[in-house]
Enzyme design. Structure first.
Site, short mmCIF file in Angstrom:
data_model
loop_
_atom_site.label_atom_id
_atom_site.label_comp_id
_atom_site.label_asym_id
_atom_site.label_seq_id
_atom_site.Cartn_x
_atom_site.Cartn_y
_atom_site.Cartn_z
N GLU A 83 -7.40 1.80 -13.09
CA GLU A 83 -6.96 2.83 -13.36
C GLU A 83 -5.61 3.49 -13.05
O GLU A 83 -5.79 4.43 -13.90
CB GLU A 83 -6.74 2.52 -11.25
CG GLU A 83 -7.81 2.56 -10.30
CD GLU A 83 -7.69 2.31 -9.17
OE1 GLU A 83 -8.12 2.09 -8.19
OE2 GLU A 83 -6.33 1.53 -8.59
N LYS A 95 -0.12 4.93 -5.72
CA LYS A 95 -1.27 5.51 -6.89
C LYS A 95 -2.18 6.68 -6.59
O LYS A 95 -2.58 7.51 -7.60
CB LYS A 95 -1.66 4.01 -7.49
CG LYS A 95 -3.08 4.00 -7.62
CD LYS A 95 -3.78 2.82 -7.66
CE LYS A 95 -4.79 3.29 -6.21
NZ LYS A 95 -5.25 2.38 -5.88
N CYS A 142 0.58 -1.11 -0.19
CA CYS A 142 0.23 -0.28 0.39
C CYS A 142 1.03 1.47 -0.28
O CYS A 142 0.48 2.31 -0.99
CB CYS A 142 -0.82 0.08 0.90
SG CYS A 142 -1.77 1.28 0.95
N CYS A 160 -1.48 1.79 -3.23
CA CYS A 160 -2.69 2.37 -2.95
C CYS A 160 -2.08 4.36 -2.59
O CYS A 160 -2.89 5.72 -3.49
CB CYS A 160 -3.38 2.42 -2.19
SG CYS A 160 -2.61 1.56 -0.54
N GLU A 196 -26.79 15.01 -1.46
CA GLU A 196 -27.34 15.05 -1.91
C GLU A 196 -28.26 13.66 -2.10
O GLU A 196 -29.75 13.73 -2.12
CB GLU A 196 -28.00 16.80 -1.76
CG GLU A 196 -28.12 16.97 -2.88
CD GLU A 196 -28.56 18.23 -3.52
OE1 GLU A 196 -30.18 18.53 -2.79
OE2 GLU A 196 -28.06 18.81 -4.24
N TYR A 210 -9.29 -3.80 -11.52
CA TYR A 210 -9.12 -2.08 -10.70
C TYR A 210 -7.48 -1.79 -11.01
O TYR A 210 -7.76 -0.33 -11.33
CB TYR A 210 -8.65 -2.23 -9.14
CG TYR A 210 -8.53 -2.87 -9.02
CD1 TYR A 210 -7.96 -1.61 -7.59
CD2 TYR A 210 -8.28 -3.86 -7.53
CE1 TYR A 210 -6.74 -2.37 -6.66
CE2 TYR A 210 -7.68 -4.30 -6.94
CZ TYR A 210 -6.61 -3.57 -6.30
OH TYR A 210 -6.18 -4.01 -5.32
N HIS A 261 -27.87 20.97 0.39
CA HIS A 261 -27.51 20.79 -0.72
C HIS A 261 -26.00 23.17 -1.35
O HIS A 261 -27.04 23.80 -0.11
CB HIS A 261 -29.03 21.92 -1.34
CG HIS A 261 -29.34 22.27 -2.57
ND1 HIS A 261 -29.76 21.55 -4.23
CD2 HIS A 261 -29.76 23.47 -3.37
CE1 HIS A 261 -29.85 22.63 -5.05
NE2 HIS A 261 -29.19 23.71 -4.81
#
Length: 447
Positions: A182, A51, A43, A48, A441, A178, A436
């Site tokens: 990516e 990346k 990682c 991750c 939302e 993935y 909002h």
């Protein structure tokens, strides 16, 4: 006094191994850890974290492309791959130092060398030194899996992609998971010509089909060339370029070929056969719910066990192991409703059951969606729409899954995952006032 040199010896100083070491030491155990490469594991060093930093760097290209609509005039803007790469690697160095500090501050002894298992309570270091431990934990993670074909030695994996000396003008990515999606997205955004080769007709298996279809549509609109149901037969060098043969058409010319066909448990050469540790067919170490292997004194956590290959899962497994063995608090990990994300552009994220899974298990389900153009995208030349969907049990109203694609989807999904984990109903979302204007939302306005 212990009959062993250490109460716990950990092989692998990645996320799971470091967490296990720290927690076990905090419980009073005498701990040592061996790491043959760099502290931090996949990682931090080659996964991750670097990346995601490349993702941020590539996202800036999109922002820069329509800065004039925000009122900014930016003249002479150019991209320097070496500058981004060097910054990312410098931060990796920083993080590795922090991981090292964590170990030293908890008085965990660190051996910067390879370690193998010589017996149920014995570890041999690459230097030839042998040490004993009451408990041994294997946390060696995973490693890129590269298929066999002529010229595969000319290709790179996700381990090497962070260290490229220059940005490739053209890149072939093999894979449909993935990691493939990516890096295809990262280099596409940076201006590289990207082709994706996938041996099946589907990518991102395990994610909701409707969300994946939206991702593919956007990726193709952005210029990524997808070649489905084919695979690389051979790669050969042609001057400064590589020729990628798929057997179905003319070879593809590329500066680099990235193999991203999955990862395998990193269990080879650890001496597991010396102690009878059982392995699955793919090399994963078999463990029980308490992370214990078939050898009573040896445990394993993280990707080497091939349960759920995610850093936060490895960390929780390492923590649970240390609490169970050294903290007098025997506990397990709940693997249900783990959120995950794919950092494409835009990113997608999901938690819980996909629509297909829910219909298969529950039969009667309701699906609520919001298909909208995020306000931020109004500034972009890319007319890209976000898609949020919620899968609900028709009988109880309980939310079975939430899946989304759009800007900042992972950031939004993390909070929504709490609701799914807690077993909340669609009504709880309906009763919540919208914030909002925001993309989030949409989750409380789903119809």
């Amino acid at each position: 006094m212990s009959d062993y040199d250490y109460d716990l010896f950990v092989i692998g100083a990645g996320s799971g191994g470091v967490r296990a070491s720290r927690i076990a030491a905090s419980h009073g155990a005498k701990v040592a850890v061996a790491e043959e490469y760099r502290i931090g594991g996949t990682c931090v060093i080659r996964g991750c974290v670097p990346k995601k930093m490349l993702v941020y760097g590539s996202m800036f290209a999109e922002e820069l492309g329509h800065a004039d609509k925000y009122g900014w005039t930016i003249e002479g803007a150019t991209f320097d791959w070496n500058a981004l790469r060097s910054f990312v690697m410098a931060d990796v160095d920083r993080l590795e130092g922090l991981y090292g500090n964590t170990l030293s501050s908890h008085e965990v002894e660190l051996f910067r060398e390879r370690a193998t298992i010589a017996g149920p309570h014995e570890v041999t270091l690459a230097s030839g030194k042998t040490v004993s431990a009451g408990t041994i934990l294997i946390a060696t993670g995973g490693w890129p899996s590269v298929p066999e074909f002529p010229g595969n030695d000319l290709c790179i994996t996700s381990n090497e992609v962070f260290h490229l000396e220059q940005q490739p003008k053209s890149l072939v990515v093999q894979g449909g998971g993935y990691i493939a999606m990516e890096f295809a997205s990262i280099f596409n955004a940076l201006g590289t010509e990207v082709s994706v080769i996938n041996r099946s007709d589907k990518v991102l298996r395990g994610y909701d089909v409707q969300i994946v279809e939206r991702m593919l549509h956007i990726a193709m609109e952005r210029g990524i060339d997808f070649r489905m149901s084919c695979e690389i037969e051979k790669v050969e060098r042609d001057g400064d370029c590589l020729l990628v043969h798929t057997g179905t058409e003319n070879p593809i010319r590329a500066d680099q070929v990235l193999i991203a066909t999955g990862r395998k448990p990193n269990s080879e050469g650890l001496g597991l056969e010396n102690v009878g540790v059982e392995l699955a067919g793919n090399g994963a170490i078999k463990v029980d719910e308490y992370n214990q292997t078939s050898c009573e004194s040896i445990y394993a956590v993280g990707d080497v066990t091939d349960r759920v290959q995610l850093t936060p899962v490895a960390i929780r497994e390492g923590h649970a192991f240390a609490d169970s063995v050294f903290g007098g608090n025997k506990r397990t990990i709940d693997y249900d409703n783990i959120p995950s994300a794919v950092f494409t552009q835009p990113p997608l994220a999901g938690v819980g059951m996909t629509e297909t899974e829910a219909r298969s298990q529950y039969g009667g389900v309701k699906v609520y969606t919001s298909d909208f153009r995020p306000m931020k995208n109004l500034f972009s030349d890319h007319v890209e729409r976000g898609l949020y969907k919620m899968i609900v049990d028709d009988t109880s109203g309980k939310i079975l899954g939430i899946h989304m694609i759009g800007p900042e989807s992972p950031e939004i999904l993390q909070v929504a995952a709490v609701a799914v984990k807690a077993g909340l109903t669609k009504q709880a979302f309906d009763d919540t006032v919208a914030l909002h204007p925001s993309m989030a939302e949409e989750l409380v306005l789903l119809k």
